[in-house]
Design an enzyme around this catalytic site. Structure first.
Site, short mmCIF file in Angstrom:
data_model
loop_
_atom_site.label_atom_id
_atom_site.label_comp_id
_atom_site.label_asym_id
_atom_site.label_seq_id
_atom_site.Cartn_x
_atom_site.Cartn_y
_atom_site.Cartn_z
N HIS A 115 10.23 -14.97 7.48
CA HIS A 115 10.61 -13.97 6.48
C HIS A 115 9.39 -13.11 6.12
CE1 HIS A 115 11.85 -12.15 2.67
NE2 HIS A 115 10.80 -12.72 2.09
N TRP A 172 3.28 -17.18 6.28
CA TRP A 172 2.90 -15.90 6.90
C TRP A 172 1.38 -15.78 6.96
CZ3 TRP A 172 0.34 -11.34 5.33
CH2 TRP A 172 -0.09 -11.31 3.99
N ARG A 182 5.23 -23.15 -4.60
CA ARG A 182 5.91 -22.29 -3.64
C ARG A 182 6.04 -23.01 -2.31
NH1 ARG A 182 1.20 -17.91 -1.86
NH2 ARG A 182 2.82 -17.18 -0.44
N HIS A 189 -6.29 -8.79 2.34
CA HIS A 189 -6.22 -8.01 1.12
C HIS A 189 -6.11 -6.51 1.40
CE1 HIS A 189 -5.97 -7.18 -3.01
NE2 HIS A 189 -6.69 -6.12 -2.71
N SER A 217 0.16 -1.76 18.16
CA SER A 217 1.07 -0.72 17.69
C SER A 217 0.55 -0.07 16.41
CB SER A 217 2.45 -1.32 17.46
OG SER A 217 3.21 -0.52 16.62
N SER A 218 0.15 -0.89 15.44
CA SER A 218 -0.32 -0.32 14.17
C SER A 218 -1.58 0.50 14.36
CB SER A 218 -0.67 -1.41 13.16
OG SER A 218 0.41 -2.21 12.90
N GLU A 242 -4.72 -5.31 3.77
CA GLU A 242 -3.34 -5.21 4.24
C GLU A 242 -2.36 -4.99 3.08
OE1 GLU A 242 -1.73 -5.07 7.02
OE2 GLU A 242 0.30 -5.52 6.30
N THR A 281 -6.14 1.65 -10.25
CA THR A 281 -4.69 1.50 -10.27
C THR A 281 -4.14 2.01 -11.59
OG1 THR A 281 -5.07 -0.50 -8.99
CG2 THR A 281 -2.83 -0.11 -9.74
N ASP A 306 3.51 18.89 15.83
CA ASP A 306 3.99 17.54 16.11
C ASP A 306 2.84 16.60 15.76
OD1 ASP A 306 4.93 15.06 17.62
OD2 ASP A 306 6.55 16.45 18.10
N TYR A 326 -2.90 -3.45 0.43
CA TYR A 326 -3.01 -2.05 0.02
C TYR A 326 -2.43 -1.11 1.06
CZ TYR A 326 -4.94 -3.30 -4.25
OH TYR A 326 -5.04 -3.84 -5.49
N SER A 350 3.95 9.92 -5.98
CA SER A 350 3.23 11.11 -6.44
C SER A 350 3.89 12.40 -5.97
CB SER A 350 1.78 11.09 -5.94
OG SER A 350 1.16 9.90 -6.32
N HIS A 405 -10.24 -13.56 -3.76
CA HIS A 405 -9.42 -13.93 -4.92
C HIS A 405 -8.19 -14.73 -4.47
CE1 HIS A 405 -7.47 -9.67 -4.65
NE2 HIS A 405 -6.78 -10.50 -3.91
N HIS A 406 -7.96 -14.76 -3.17
CA HIS A 406 -6.89 -15.63 -2.67
C HIS A 406 -7.39 -17.05 -2.44
CE1 HIS A 406 -4.14 -12.25 -1.92
NE2 HIS A 406 -5.24 -11.58 -1.66
N LYS A 414 -3.85 5.72 -11.74
CA LYS A 414 -2.65 6.24 -11.08
C LYS A 414 -1.44 6.17 -11.99
CE LYS A 414 -3.69 6.00 -6.36
NZ LYS A 414 -3.04 7.16 -5.82
#
Ligand code: HEM
Ligand SMILES: [Cu+2]
Lengths: 539, 288
Positions: A86, A151, A460, A263, A179-180, A265, A338, A115, A267, A278, A312-313, A341
């Site tokens: 998932h 994940w 979890r 991390h 790909s990315s 990622e 943040t 293009d 963002y 925006s 922080h993880h 924004k």
């Protein structure tokens, strides 16, 4: 694509009858060999929608199992496969490809480019994705099942204790990464190199700005992910011990490398949504965006900071105190840009002549609910507090607020905003509003109580739980099923537009919308801006 | 932004990208089967690799044709340049992951296993006899190996790669000053140096395995050694093939002019990048 169907596109589009360039290839080759940014954008979006429902159905399995304490439907190993796949499908298959799809559709139109800069590579980037997910999802049907290490595939779960699916997972991630990276290179080169004359940096729409920075983050960290999965592969199959203390390595090293990717990622998955919001808020507040420059600076500082907060993880891994403090403070620092924004979006709405069409509804919900996710993030950033919250449902609540009501709501808002431009017809406002309210209520039923069960200590990624969490979990599951069902409405809305059911859209579509994309007819002609347009005023 | 407008070439359809996607699919799927000891693995991998080669030939063939027939504007050239630069940046980050692992192992995990910082109990409980030294010639579990000295082949190889960057620069000057003899000679020399490097690296691997007992699985020293030098070697191989193709394009087809030779430059950038990676390797993997 049927002949009939494409005719209706042609006839819906009255503005380019003279145009020999606008001829569209048909059938198989149109989609498989295409170099057209709009076709490729469509492919990305449809693929991501498919993946959203694939990942979503796994979430339904998870919620069904957690509806009651005890084991009902699936065994724990399969449960772990569901949480793992998932997460992977949603991150790499749904959210990221949607943003690339949106960039494909919108960036060339927003900057006045003919293009994407490298159209063939664009096609390659897309077609690698179905390949990658075929590999990943095929493991569900293999002996031993799919990856089940989460994940985040922490070692040694993904090395010593994993099954044969690990190698399939690793190579699938390699394809997604290629790909990315190619997708991001294409977007960033397009923006740097293909802006129409006069489209200066500070005139770029914020969606374009956020994508420059996202693309940079992607190119910087996807290779690191490739590196870490490679080490997992060699640890598992070739006897290396990067993540094994017996050979001088360290399982915690895995977490450092992974989160150095991970991390930034997260963002990557939110910055383009910031860009969408925006664009939407000024359009429906009928006021220019408040603090354009500060938005750009805030985005850039978020990107910079995202490289120095990863641990922080890992507060509970026993890092030295100095490191714990460093990562606590840098993480809290991210709340500043943040906050800028959020402030700017609210200030844009302040005294605006607002209307509340579906895109705006989702945008407002985004602002409120994303902020809730940001605040729970701040709570998690407090190291001693995180010792308590780590690996509980509180973390799950946090990242679903930022990812579902953040990234996904941003995407949905963007789809409602731009779909008239893509298809030439207005979506059904009634269905849209209905989709919005159903989603809003169910998503909060689904994720808000997770804060409470998390704070009360429910871990979890466990298929069973203590009895005192039963009522809350039943409630959460009902929210989950309702949220899943609500998204069927979304599909209905989208497919009605694709089938051209609805009022014909004007070029401008939204009264208050500004930018080049609103100056071309709806649906946008197959080729826009073969000669660069003239850029007149500000952003 | 350039003032005058030139048409930006958007190619019509192409079947190469999807061939490339399927090729990579077969390679990934095949490799995954292979490491799990499934006989179908190497077969799929080979087919995929063949398709990839076909795709590269076809695709680059198209690009070269289009370029030669003057379809590419200056803006297009910028796209290629920027694309190549970002690609090299992504490669740098790929190596950064492995260098990061090397630094972490060396500065953190190995000392910690010996009780550094507040990890006295780790050392006492897990492997009391373990001693933190780098290169890690004895792992906590007791696997022993010898370290690879930097004098000898690594030093020679460093000189070879450095020299090859210089010769490549001379070749570049040859192309810019329209001196075909200089170009051909120095490009050939660069390629030969590249292959010499690879041959010596191969020899060094044999030496490591047979005489030093330094293997891919001899603990984190061997791991970082072989992954870093191995990926670097793969990049040198690619770079050398890239340069060889450029050489053939010049020698056989007469491609490139003193103004337009981005294919050459891309190969050169790549080569210099590989060279810089090596310098870091030499310092951090061998010498220090
Ligand atoms: C104000 C900004 C934010 C702060 C301070 C913050 C802080 C944190 C912290 C400290 C954790 C670790 C919790 C733990 O495992 O104990 C965490 C987890 C997470 N955050 Fe955030 N966060 C912020 C914004 C975001 C955003 C914008 C996203 C994505 C769009 C995001 C996605 C995630 C994810 C996916 C995880 C969980 C990863 C996992 O363990 O599976 N966060 N956050
Ligand atoms: Cu984070």
């Amino acid at each position: 694509m049927s002949q009939e169907h494409s005719q209706s596109i042609e006839s819906a589009n009255t503005h380019h009858a003279d145009d020999a360039h606008d001829h569209k290839p048909q059938g198989f080759s149109r989609w498989f060999y295409t170099t057209n940014h709009k076709d490729i954008g469509t492919l990305y979006l449809l693929f991501a929608l498919l993946m959203l429902f694939t990942g979503g159905s796994m979430a339904m399995v998870i919620r069904a199992e957690l509806f009651q304490p005890g084991l009902q439907f699936v065994d724990p190993h399969f449960f772990n496969q569901m949480t793992t796949v998932h997460g992977l499908v949603m991150v790499f298959g749904a959210i990221m490809p949607t943003f690339v799809g949106l960039a494909n559709w919108m960036v060339p139109m927003m900057i006045g480019a003919p293009d994407m800069a490298l159209p063939r590579m664009n096609n390659w980037s897309f077609w690698l994705l179905p390949c990658a997910f075929t590999i990943l999802l095929s493991t569900l049907f293999m002996e031993g099942g799919a990856p089940a290490a989460g994940w985040t595939f922490y070692a040694p779960l993904s090395t010593t204790y994993s099954n044969d699916s690990t190698a399939f997972f690793v190579f699938a991630v390699h394809l997604m990464g290629i790909s990315s990276i190619m997708g991001a290179m294409n977007i960033i080169v397009t923006i740097f190199n293909l802006r129409a004359p006069g489209m200066t940096w500070m005139k770029l729409p914020l969606f374009v700005w956020t994508w420059i920075i996202t693309a940079f983050l992607l190119i910087a960290v996807m290779p690191v992910l490739a590196g870490v999965v490679t080490m997992v592969l060699t640890d598992k199959y070739f006897g290396t011990s990067f993540f094994n203390a017996a050979g001088g390595g360290d399982p915690v090293m895995f977490q450092h490398i992974f989160w150095f990717f991970g991390h930034p990622e997260v963002y990557i998955m939110i910055l383009p949504a910031f860009g969408i919001i925006s664009s939407i808020v000024p359009a429906f507040a009928r006021k220019p965006l408040f603090g354009y420059e500060s938005m750009v600076i805030a985005t850039a500082s978020i990107a910079f900071l995202s490289f120095i907060v990863w641990a922080h993880h890992m507060f509970t891994t026993g890092m030295p105190v100095a490191a714990e403090l460093f990562f606590m403070y840098t993480t809290m620092l991210i709340a500043v840009p943040t906050g800028v924004k959020v402030f700017n979006w609210v200030a844009t709405m302040w005294r605006g002549a607002m209307t509340f069409e579906t895109p705006m509804m989702f945008a407002i919900a985004f602002i409120v609910l994303f902020t809730i996710g940001g605040l729970s993030g701040l709570m998690l950033a407090i190291t001693p507090a995180d010792f308590q919250y780590q690996d509980t449902y509180f973390v799950v609540a946090h990242f679903h607020y930022v990812l579902v009501t953040g990234a996904l709501f941003g995407i949905i808002a963007g789809v409602y905003f731009w779909i008239p431009k893509w298809t030439g017809v207005m979506y059904s406002e009634r269905l849209g509003q209905c989709h919005f309210w159903c989603s809003l209520i169910s998503v909060n039923m689904l994720f808000f109580p997770m804060h409470f069960v998390g704070l009360a200590g429910m871990p979890r990624r466990i298929p069973d739980y203590a009895l005192q969490f039963a009522d809350m979990n039943a409630f959460i599951s009902i929210g989950g099923f309702l949220f899943g069902l609500s998204q069927l409405l979304f599909v209905w809305v989208v497919f009605r537009c694709i089938r051209r059911k609805g009022e014909k859209a004007t070029a401008q579509v939204w009264e208050g919308a500004e930018g080049l994309e609103w100056q071309v007819p709806s649906p946008a002609p197959y080729h826009t801006f073969q000669t660069p347009p003239e850029i007149k005023s500000g952003h | 932004m350039s003032a005058g407008y030139q048409h930006y070439y958007v190619p019509h359809q192409s079947h190469w990208p999807i061939v490339g996607a399927i090729a990579l699919f077969l390679m990934g799927f095949g490799a995954a089967h292979w490491v799990n000891d499934d006989f179908i693995g190497p077969i799929l991998l080979t087919i995929g690799f063949g398709m990839l080669l076909l795709m590269l030939f076809g695709w680059f063939g198209n690009v070269i044709e289009e370029s030669m027939s003057g379809l590419y504007s200056e803006q297009m050239d910028h796209s290629f340049r920027q694309g190549m630069s970002w690609f090299i940046f992504s490669e740098i980050m790929f190596f950064a992951a492995f260098f990061g692992a090397l630094f972490y192992a060396r500065m953190i995990s190995v000392p910690w296993l010996d009780g550094a910082g507040d990890n006295a109990m780790t050392a006492a409980v897990l492997w009391p006899n373990f001693e933190a030294i780098w290169p890690l010639i004895k792992t906590p579990a007791g696997v022993e190996t010898q370290a690879m000295p930097w004098e000898g082949i690594p030093l020679i190889n460093t000189l070879i790669l450095l020299a090859s960057s210089v010769t490549l620069q001379f070749a570049h000057m040859g192309i810019e000053q329209q001196k075909p003899a200089q170009l051909g000679f120095f490009l050939m020399l660069t390629i030969i140096l590249g292959f010499c490097f690879l041959a010596l690296q191969g020899y060094e691997y044999v030496h490591a395995y047979e005489e030093l007992g330094l293997r891919l699985d001899s603990g984190v020293y061997g791991n970082t050694f072989f992954l870093l030098t191995g990926f670097h070697g793969m990049h040198v191989t690619l770079g050398a093939i890239f340069l060889t193709v450029i050489f053939l394009r010049i020698a056989v087809k007469g491609h490139f002019t003193s103004e337009k030779h981005f294919g050459f430059q891309a190969a050169a950038w790549y080569w210099h990048f590989v060279d810089v990676v090596w310098l870091n390797l030499f310092v951090f993997v061998y010498v220090l």
